[in-house]
Structure formats: C-alpha cells, structure tokens
Design a protein around this motif. Structure first.
Motif, mmCIF file in Angstrom:
data_model
loop_
_atom_site.group_PDB
_atom_site.id
_atom_site.type_symbol
_atom_site.label_atom_id
_atom_site.label_comp_id
_atom_site.label_asym_id
_atom_site.label_seq_id
_atom_site.Cartn_x
_atom_site.Cartn_y
_atom_site.Cartn_z
ATOM 1 N N ILE A 127 0.951 -1.055 -0.076
ATOM 2 C CA ILE A 127 0.004 -0.110 0.011
ATOM 3 C C ILE A 127 0.814 1.427 0.008
ATOM 4 C CG2 ILE A 127 -1.715 1.239 1.352
ATOM 5 C CD1 ILE A 127 -2.806 -1.181 0.541
ATOM 6 N N SER A 147 1.448 -12.143 -5.958
ATOM 7 C CA SER A 147 0.238 -12.438 -5.203
ATOM 8 C C SER A 147 -0.933 -12.060 -5.966
ATOM 9 C CB SER A 147 0.403 -11.678 -3.740
ATOM 10 O OG SER A 147 -0.291 -12.303 -2.867
ATOM 11 N N SER A 148 -1.921 -13.071 -5.763
ATOM 12 C CA SER A 148 -3.067 -12.838 -6.571
ATOM 13 C C SER A 148 -3.862 -11.771 -5.552
ATOM 14 C CB SER A 148 -3.974 -14.319 -6.388
ATOM 15 O OG SER A 148 -3.257 -15.423 -7.101
ATOM 16 N N ALA A 150 -3.107 -8.694 -5.565
ATOM 17 C CA ALA A 150 -2.177 -7.400 -5.258
ATOM 18 C C ALA A 150 -2.386 -6.467 -6.148
ATOM 19 C CB ALA A 150 -0.809 -7.990 -5.073
ATOM 20 N N LEU A 153 -5.548 -4.622 -5.326
ATOM 21 C CA LEU A 153 -5.416 -3.723 -4.048
ATOM 22 C C LEU A 153 -4.747 -2.539 -4.183
ATOM 23 C CD1 LEU A 153 -5.621 -4.226 -0.929
ATOM 24 C CD2 LEU A 153 -2.959 -4.945 -0.931
ATOM 25 N N TRP A 169 -1.399 -16.217 -9.280
ATOM 26 C CA TRP A 169 -1.969 -17.335 -10.322
ATOM 27 C C TRP A 169 -3.354 -16.825 -10.912
ATOM 28 C CZ3 TRP A 169 -2.604 -21.813 -6.369
ATOM 29 C CH2 TRP A 169 -1.205 -22.395 -5.890
ATOM 30 N N HIS A 170 -3.609 -15.499 -10.570
ATOM 31 C CA HIS A 170 -4.956 -14.932 -10.891
ATOM 32 C C HIS A 170 -5.333 -14.653 -12.273
ATOM 33 C CE1 HIS A 170 -7.879 -11.436 -10.132
ATOM 34 N NE2 HIS A 170 -8.631 -12.507 -10.228
ATOM 35 N N ARG A 208 -5.957 -18.996 -16.648
ATOM 36 C CA ARG A 208 -7.406 -18.459 -16.225
ATOM 37 C C ARG A 208 -7.690 -17.240 -17.078
ATOM 38 N NH1 ARG A 208 -4.753 -20.248 -12.095
ATOM 39 N NH2 ARG A 208 -5.907 -21.442 -10.361
ATOM 40 N N LEU A 237 -14.851 -21.772 -15.237
ATOM 41 C CA LEU A 237 -14.104 -20.571 -16.024
ATOM 42 C C LEU A 237 -14.259 -21.135 -17.581
ATOM 43 C CD1 LEU A 237 -12.751 -20.669 -13.221
ATOM 44 C CD2 LEU A 237 -10.843 -19.551 -14.591
ATOM 45 N N ALA B 184 -11.881 -20.249 -5.239
ATOM 46 C CA ALA B 184 -10.289 -20.458 -5.216
ATOM 47 C C ALA B 184 -9.592 -20.552 -6.489
ATOM 48 C CB ALA B 184 -9.742 -21.591 -4.384
ATOM 49 N N ARG B 186 -11.135 -19.454 -9.522
ATOM 50 C CA ARG B 186 -11.261 -18.094 -10.310
ATOM 51 C C ARG B 186 -10.151 -17.138 -9.606
ATOM 52 N NH1 ARG B 186 -15.531 -17.095 -13.254
ATOM 53 N NH2 ARG B 186 -17.408 -18.200 -13.059
ATOM 54 N N LEU B 187 -9.894 -16.987 -8.240
ATOM 55 C CA LEU B 187 -9.160 -15.892 -7.822
ATOM 56 C C LEU B 187 -7.670 -16.340 -7.854
ATOM 57 C CD1 LEU B 187 -11.142 -15.073 -4.576
ATOM 58 C CD2 LEU B 187 -11.059 -14.057 -6.760
ATOM 59 N N GLY B 188 -7.363 -17.424 -8.385
ATOM 60 C CA GLY B 188 -6.215 -18.033 -8.405
ATOM 61 C C GLY B 188 -5.413 -18.039 -7.084
ATOM 62 N N LEU B 189 -6.117 -18.554 -6.086
ATOM 63 C CA LEU B 189 -5.467 -18.786 -4.448
ATOM 64 C C LEU B 189 -5.163 -20.123 -4.371
ATOM 65 C CD1 LEU B 189 -8.053 -16.605 -2.698
ATOM 66 C CD2 LEU B 189 -5.936 -15.983 -3.559
ATOM 67 N N PRO B 190 -4.149 -20.288 -3.510
ATOM 68 C CA PRO B 190 -3.685 -21.577 -3.165
ATOM 69 C C PRO B 190 -4.609 -22.023 -1.959
ATOM 70 C CG PRO B 190 -1.840 -20.078 -2.696
ATOM 71 C CD PRO B 190 -2.984 -19.183 -3.082
ATOM 72 N N HIS B 191 -4.839 -23.386 -2.580
ATOM 73 C CA HIS B 191 -6.214 -24.162 -1.791
ATOM 74 C C HIS B 191 -5.865 -25.437 -1.380
ATOM 75 C CE1 HIS B 191 -6.687 -25.937 -5.630
ATOM 76 N NE2 HIS B 191 -6.614 -24.960 -6.428
ATOM 77 N N PHE B 258 -11.138 -10.674 -3.382
ATOM 78 C CA PHE B 258 -9.804 -10.969 -2.180
ATOM 79 C C PHE B 258 -10.228 -10.033 -0.958
ATOM 80 C CE2 PHE B 258 -8.283 -10.951 -6.849
ATOM 81 C CZ PHE B 258 -7.790 -12.280 -6.667
ATOM 82 N N ARG B 302 -4.423 -5.355 5.356
ATOM 83 C CA ARG B 302 -4.421 -4.563 3.815
ATOM 84 C C ARG B 302 -3.429 -5.079 3.266
ATOM 85 N NH1 ARG B 302 -5.465 1.834 4.374
ATOM 86 N NH2 ARG B 302 -3.249 1.527 4.148
ATOM 87 N N LEU B 303 -3.155 -6.338 2.789
ATOM 88 C CA LEU B 303 -2.252 -6.844 2.301
ATOM 89 C C LEU B 303 -2.914 -7.743 1.124
ATOM 90 C CD1 LEU B 303 -0.218 -8.249 5.274
ATOM 91 C CD2 LEU B 303 0.600 -6.373 3.570
ATOM 92 N N PRO B 304 -2.098 -8.533 0.000
ATOM 93 C CA PRO B 304 -2.613 -9.467 -0.819
ATOM 94 C C PRO B 304 -3.154 -10.550 -0.069
ATOM 95 C CG PRO B 304 -0.429 -8.520 -1.529
ATOM 96 C CD PRO B 304 -0.570 -7.840 -0.382
ATOM 97 N N PHE B 305 -4.291 -10.901 -0.733
ATOM 98 C CA PHE B 305 -4.887 -12.010 0.266
ATOM 99 C C PHE B 305 -4.122 -13.246 0.818
ATOM 100 C CE2 PHE B 305 -7.757 -15.540 0.949
ATOM 101 C CZ PHE B 305 -8.887 -15.102 1.384
ATOM 102 N N ALA B 306 -3.369 -13.710 -0.228
ATOM 103 C CA ALA B 306 -2.391 -15.000 0.404
ATOM 104 C C ALA B 306 -1.529 -14.228 1.612
ATOM 105 C CB ALA B 306 -1.740 -15.664 -0.620
ATOM 106 N N ASP B 307 -1.006 -13.212 1.582
ATOM 107 C CA ASP B 307 0.038 -12.733 2.494
ATOM 108 C C ASP B 307 -0.662 -12.026 3.684
ATOM 109 O OD1 ASP B 307 1.473 -12.708 0.403
ATOM 110 O OD2 ASP B 307 1.642 -11.058 -0.228
#
Lengths: 350, 407
Positions: A127, A147-148, A150, A153, A169-170, A208, A237, B184, B186-191, B258, B302-307
């Motif tokens: 940020i 990071s997906s 980011a 954000l 990976w988004h 994706r 998708l 997960a 769609r968003l490309g998140l580790p799952h 996210f 307030r960070l990227p989702f995985a972080d």
C-alpha cells in the motif's frame, strides 16, 4: 448495423506521413461508443469485461498491429507528456519490454520500477508503494506482482488507471487479449473454434485469463493438464477438463502450451521434466492429433524439450509464437490508449 | 453479605428447555438460587423487566485479550489460545495471562501442548495447569507426528485436561489460504480440499480413543467432519466440537474480490458445508459456538490475500449472529446458552455458565431483538476486521454482571 471504428481520436495531430490504417477486422458488436462502450477505469481481470468490450479492445489493437508493421517510424504521440510507470514486483523480461515499447510508441514517458519480492517484503508495504507511485502523479501504472489480488489492492488506492500485467495465479489480461488477437488474425473468428490450453493450468494466470476470454468470445475451450496441475471446478471458467493430451488435442484448432515453472518439476507436482515431456510435451506426433492447420501458441518463455519440442515451436506456418509477441505490443498500445482517454479529454471519454 | 435479587427477567437457564420468568439470588460472587423462588425482603432488587437473563458467555478459543470487545459482546470469560506473540508454553506466561483481564474479565489460558507449538516435545503441561491453564491446545496448527499427538492426549488426560485440537491436516493444508472450489480457482488462490479437516479429525479421534482422552475440536466446518464427530459421540467417546458464526453464515464465495477480512483459518467452506454446519448445530453435534476473536489491524489485513493474516474480530458479533439460529428455529434460546456458556465451562472445568447454586454470578442481561448494524469502523475491538461489516443484526447485551458486580 455496427458502427465502424473510424480514425482514432487524438489530442495531438498525427504526422501526415503516418496516417492511421483503416481496419477491415470485425468491428465492435455494439452501438455504444466512447466511455459507454468501455466503462472501465482499470484493466484488472478478463472477468470484468463483457464480450463486446473484449472485441472493442481487439479492434483497437488491430490498428496498432498494422501501424507497427507499416514502416520504420512507428511513433504516435497521443500519450505525450503522460507518465507511465511499470511497477514490476516480480521478474519479467518480455512483458515489461512489451509495455515499455507500447508506452514509448505512444509517446509516454515510461519509467520502470523493478522491485524484487524480497526488498518489498523487507521494507515498505505494498500500500505504501502504491501511495508513493500515486504521489509521483503517474498517469497510468502497469503492475505485476506475485500475489493474486495484489494489483487490485493497488488499483483501489491510486488515482490513475492501473493495468494488471500479471498477479499471482489470478489474471494476466493483456496476455489473453493478445492471444485472442493472434487467433482472430489467423482464424478469422472464434465461433466453434476448439482451443486446447495445455500444461500447468493450476498455477497459470495466463490459462485463467485465456479460458474466460476465449469462452466469452465463443470458442470451445479445453483445459489439458496432469491431474495434479488441474484446478478444481475449472468448468466454471468455461473450460472442459482433459487429463490426456491425446483426447485434449483431438480436433483442436489452436494448441496453446503453458510454461512449466522450474520449481514445479522437482517431484512435487510431476515426477520429472522428462516424464512431463513424454506425457504432456507438444511433439510433432502429438500435434498431428489436432486439425491439420492447428495453430501452436506459447506465452513464453519456452522450456524447449519440456512442454514443447523445438520442431513444433519453430514451425514456419503452424507456430504463432513470435506473432503473439508482436500482438502483445499492439494490445498494450490499445489498452494504454483506451484507459487514458478520459484523462486526455478525448471526446466521448470524459 | 449483601444479597442481590434479580427479578422480573426471563431466565435462559442452559439446563432448561425454555426461558421462564423468575428470579436469581446472588450472594457475593455466587448464585445461591434461581428460578421460581421467594425473594428475601432484605435483598437488594434489580429489575430485569423486558430482558433475558443468561449466564455470561464463555468464549472457547480466542487469540487476544480484548476486553472492550468482549464486554460489548456479553462475554465474561474467554479461553485464550496459546498462539500469542509469546507462546503460552511456560507457567509464568500462563500465570500472567490469567491476570490480564481481572477483575472484570477472566482469561482461562490454554496451555501449548508442545514446546514452542512445534509439535515435537511435550510442554510443561502440569506446571502450566498449576499456574491456571484450563486446557491444552495445539494452537492454530495440527501436530503432524501422530506419536507426539498420542502422548499429548494421554498426558493431558492424566491431568484431567481436555485437548483442544486444530482440525486441519497440515500436509494437505500446506500454504493454502482457501478451500478448493470455484472461488479459489477463479481467484487463483492456493487452496486445499475440505477433506483436510475430516482427515485430521479421523486421526485424532482414533488417538483419543486409544488414550481414553477428552478432545475438543475448536472449529469443525465441514459435513465430513461433523459425520465423524457424530459417530464418535454415538460410540461414547469424549469428543466435542465448536464452530464460529462465520462458518454458519458465510461460504467461501465471501472472499471474492480478495476480501482479506474473510480470510480465516480454517478457510471458509462451500455452501453445502455451510448448510451442514447449521444442521450440526441444530441436531446437537456442535457443542460450542466461539467467536475465535482475533483482531487484526491494517498491517495484517491490508495486504494481498495470501499474505494477509487469517482471523476475524468476532467477539462483538458472537451473540447477535448466534441469535439468528434461535430466530430461524434451529435451536432454542436455552440451547444456545448451552453452546455459548455451559458447554465451554464444562470443557474448561470452571464453575460458571450455569444458574446452579454455587455457580459464578457472571450474568448478562440481553435484549434479544435490539437491532443494530455491524460497523467495522466503529467497533469496540482492537481492530474492525469483521466480514460482517454493514450487516444488520439483532441482539445486544445491555448489562453485564461479573462475579456479582455490575460493570
């Protein structure tokens, strides 16, 4: 009846020697124009775009593809005086270069910021970095991050348009758009086209974005991957999953290979690079299962001998890999132009 | 000694079937009688007209001693998870934690089962018990080594302590931040697949059976997990489980865009599992509802989702969201108080959460229908990280009595 996209509006007169080429490509299938046709402030995900918005961007890029081929002097100064920051939090060569060339051809002042993941993690937060970029009064920011989510954000915190150049990976929307443009130029349309996206679909933002984009444009999309590299519910998708290359490639019009990251080859997801090549590599024999005129694509950089054999990658007529790179510049020029039209006060875009 | 009499209230006794009109007599910090009783003439009377009187909530498994949030939510005691900045694996730290809230809020620390929560060597559980620990916990991770887990269960059982386990197979969960599924992808998140939970529960039930130990799964969130708990209970094993309101009212699609406030551990589940969670509360499989209170500021969220750090500020919304279950007819008000108070007290072995004579005079006076809107910007908690921001809810604790004293 569709409105044809006429000469691109520009606040600055284009040099007479380089008129904008006319397009014969399919026009945007909408009677909307200007801001109403493309109401987005940022380009973050293909999921945000309607089919006609995708086609509009492809039409716009078609102009630039022709202009880029037209001769020695490629400059168009419509972004003159604007600052484009390419903030790459993850290593990239070709995407960064492509965005830089696109910005420079449009006359923008292009600044590249390389921030390795580690230095950002040690120091200021994402940020804070976003606020810093914003305070420097950038007119458009291009961001890549490992990071997906980011990029979204950052887009939330800045006052100018943001282009996602890949987040985790988004999504990697400009890659999907340049792939679509490449396919459209070679195949004419998407309706009924069978596109097989093959390889590490699980970790791929390219896959994706492409699945969403090509499905929206009317193609039949297949996701072909080893079971360990197939995301769950990939059907949502818009893609049909296949774990066998033979079945996935059967009758395909386009074969899109994905890069297998080195760190996935160590036994965690697949046993070895050579076994992967044996089962999933695109060899001439395997390509023969697709249609005789099937197009071969790869977002690069390629692992020759792993996901694709050199004979296929270098095929003079079937391989569209260098054309993808060429279309990348055109697509990015189109996106930079369209997203800055509001700020430039282009008629209909304010 | 002064005798208080709470009169005119509707008493939600966890041991009862339905709220009844009645009185509660209190001497010092203890309840002496409750129900349809004669009020002594010299008792000081407190009129609870229009309010439900219930035992103070006991929050089984929170990550911070956040008194303003607990008081807002009608929570009078909480079991503190060992995952603190200084891990609760030492008697001195346990002693310090028990004092953090007194006198108007009691913290019952959960002793780390292993040194440094590393899952290898037993921590000094007996010494921590002597210092005030009321249970043993694996923290927000599972103990991968089954031999260690068996010894933790056996050892804790010998001390009469329940082991509070985290139900996620570490190998499957890995670095996952979401449940495998459409969102997960769609968003490309580790799952990780939801069965990571049932796998951990299945192993730990077998180990608890082997050790003859009591085990409590702090958060169970999947249909397969509840099925295992049901079967273990039918077999007569000392197995119990809890859940947080987030898993009852949100599914994994809440992380779309996210939203890091909806990044929880374990992650939010599918809609089918959400429905199975409601059913498990209704049929009695779930024993405890906990807030899992974990206030996290912007630097963690307030960070990227995985972080971003997992966790939500849940203390203020625990009662109001849980009351939805009563309004929807899933549980009675009395049963809800069992889940929020009596059962946590039983698992921790503390004399509270009940109207029985001799019980701690920890009481809340609840207006169960009072409407309000959750506002993450205006919360009493140390941080406003709630996935229920802007959600209208009903039910407020109007007054709180802790140990016979009104706050």
């Amino acid at each position: 009846m569709h409105a044809r996209i006429s000469a691109l509006p520009s606040p600055l007169p284009s040099p007479k020697a380089h008129p904008m080429p006319e397009t014969t490509a399919a026009p945007a299938s909408s009677d909307l124009t200007g801001r109403a046709l493309f109401p987005h402030r940022h380009l973050l995900s293909i999921a945000d775009l309607m089919p006609w918005e995708i086609r509009f961007l492809l039409d716009e890029a078609e102009h630039w593809a022709r202009a880029n081929r037209s001769g020695a002097r490629k400059h168009d100064d419509r972004l003159a005086g604007m600052t484009q920051i390419n903030a790459f939090f993850e290593n990239s060569t070709r995407t960064l270069l492509s965005f830089e060339i696109a910005g420079k051809r449009l006359g923008a002042d292009v600044v590249n910021m390389h921030a390795g993941q580690s230095s950002v993690k040690k120091g200021e937060t994402l940020i804070d970095t976003a606020m810093t970029l914003n305070a420097m009064a950038a007119d458009v920011i291009v961001i890549r991050h490992a990071s997906s989510g980011a990029v979204a954000l950052i887009a939330d915190k800045v006052d100018c348009p943001v282009l996602n150049a890949g987040d985790g990976w988004h999504q990697h929307p400009t890659q999907a758009l340049l792939d679509a443009l490449t396919i459209r130029r070679r195949k004419g349309s998407f309706e009924g086209l069978i596109v097989a996206i093959c390889g590490d679909v699980l970790h791929s933002r390219v896959a994706r974005s492409n699945m969403l984009c090509l499905a929206a444009l009317g193609a039949q999309v297949r996701a072909v991957a080893p079971p360990t590299l197939m995301p769950p519910e990939v059907e949502m998708l818009g893609a049909t999953p296949f774990t066998s290359m033979a079945q996935g490639l059967d009758g395909a019009d386009v074969v899109m290979m994905l890069r297998l990251q080195n760190e996935r080859m160590d036994g965690a997801f697949i046993p070895s690079a050579r076994e992967y090549h044996m089962l999933y590599g695109l060899t001439p024999e395997r390509l023969a299962l697709a249609k005789p005129d099937a197009l071969v694509m790869h977002p690069g950089p390629m692992n020759r001998g792993v996901e694709i054999s050199s004979v296929v990658a270098d095929h003079p007529t079937r391989s569209a890999i260098t054309e993808q790179v060429e279309m990348g510049v055109a697509i990015r020029m189109a996106c930079l132009d369209v997203l800055t039209r509001g700020a430039r006060g282009v008629e209909g875009w304010r | 000694m002064t005798t208080f009499a709470i009169i005119n209230g509707r008493l939600a006794d966890p041991a009862g079937d339905a709220p009844v009109s009645g009185s509660i007599l209190i001497e010092g910090d203890r309840i002496v009688a409750a129900g349809d009783i004669a009020v002594p003439a010299d008792a000081e009377r407190i009129d609870a007209q229009g309010l439900v009187v219930a035992p103070g909530l006991i929050d089984l498994g929170v990550f911070a001693t956040d008194k303003p949030a607990f008081h807002f939510g009608g929570i009078t005691r909480a079991a503190l998870m060992p995952d603190q900045s200084s891990l609760l694996d030492d008697a001195a730290l346990i002693r310090q934690a028990t004092r953090a809230g007194k006198p108007d809020f009691w913290v019952h620390p959960i002793a780390a089962a292993t040194r440094g929560l590393k899952g290898t060597e037993l921590a000094e559980i007996g010494m921590m018990q002597a210092a005030g620990a009321k249970a043993v916990g694996t923290g927000r991770q599972w103990i991968a080594d089954s031999g260690v887990m068996l010894r933790v269960l056996s050892y804790a059982s010998g001390l009469g302590l329940t082991v509070i386990a985290h139900a996620e197979d570490g190998g499957l969960a890995g670095k996952a931040v979401a449940t495998s599924g459409e969102t997960a992808t769609r968003l490309g998140l580790p799952h990780a697949p939801a069965c990571a939970e049932a796998m951990a529960i299945a192993r730990d039930i077998m180990l608890a059976r082997q050790a003859g130990a009591a085990i409590h799964f702090r958060l169970v969130t999947t249909k397969a997990g509840f099925n295992l708990i049901r079967a273990a209970k039918a077999e007569g094993l000392r197995v119990s489980c809890g859940i947080s309101p987030a898993y009852l009212f949100l599914a994994d699609n809440a992380v779309t865009d996210f939203r890091t406030f909806a990044r929880l551990s374990p992650p939010l589940r599918s809609e089918d599992d959400r429905k199975a969670s409601i059913a498990a509360v209704a049929d009695g499989t779930v024993d405890v509802i906990t807030s899992s209170h974990d206030p996290r500021g912007a630097e963690d969220k307030r960070l990227p989702f995985a972080d971003a750090s997992p966790g939500m500020a849940g203390a203020e919304t625990l009662l109001a969201l849980s009351l939805n279950l009563v309004r929807e007819g899933q549980v009675s008000l009395n049963r809800l108080m069992t889940l929020l108070s009596a059962n946590p007290a039983r698992i921790l072995g503390v004399n509270a959460g009940s109207f029985a004579p001799g019980s701690a005079a920890d009481l809340i006076f609840v207006d169960p229908d009072a409407p309000w809107i959750v506002d993450s910007a205006k919360m009493a908690a140390a941080a406003g990280n709630t996935p229920f921001d802007r959600v209208p809810v009903q039910g407020r604790a109007r007054r709180i009595m802790k140990g016979g004293v009104f706050l």
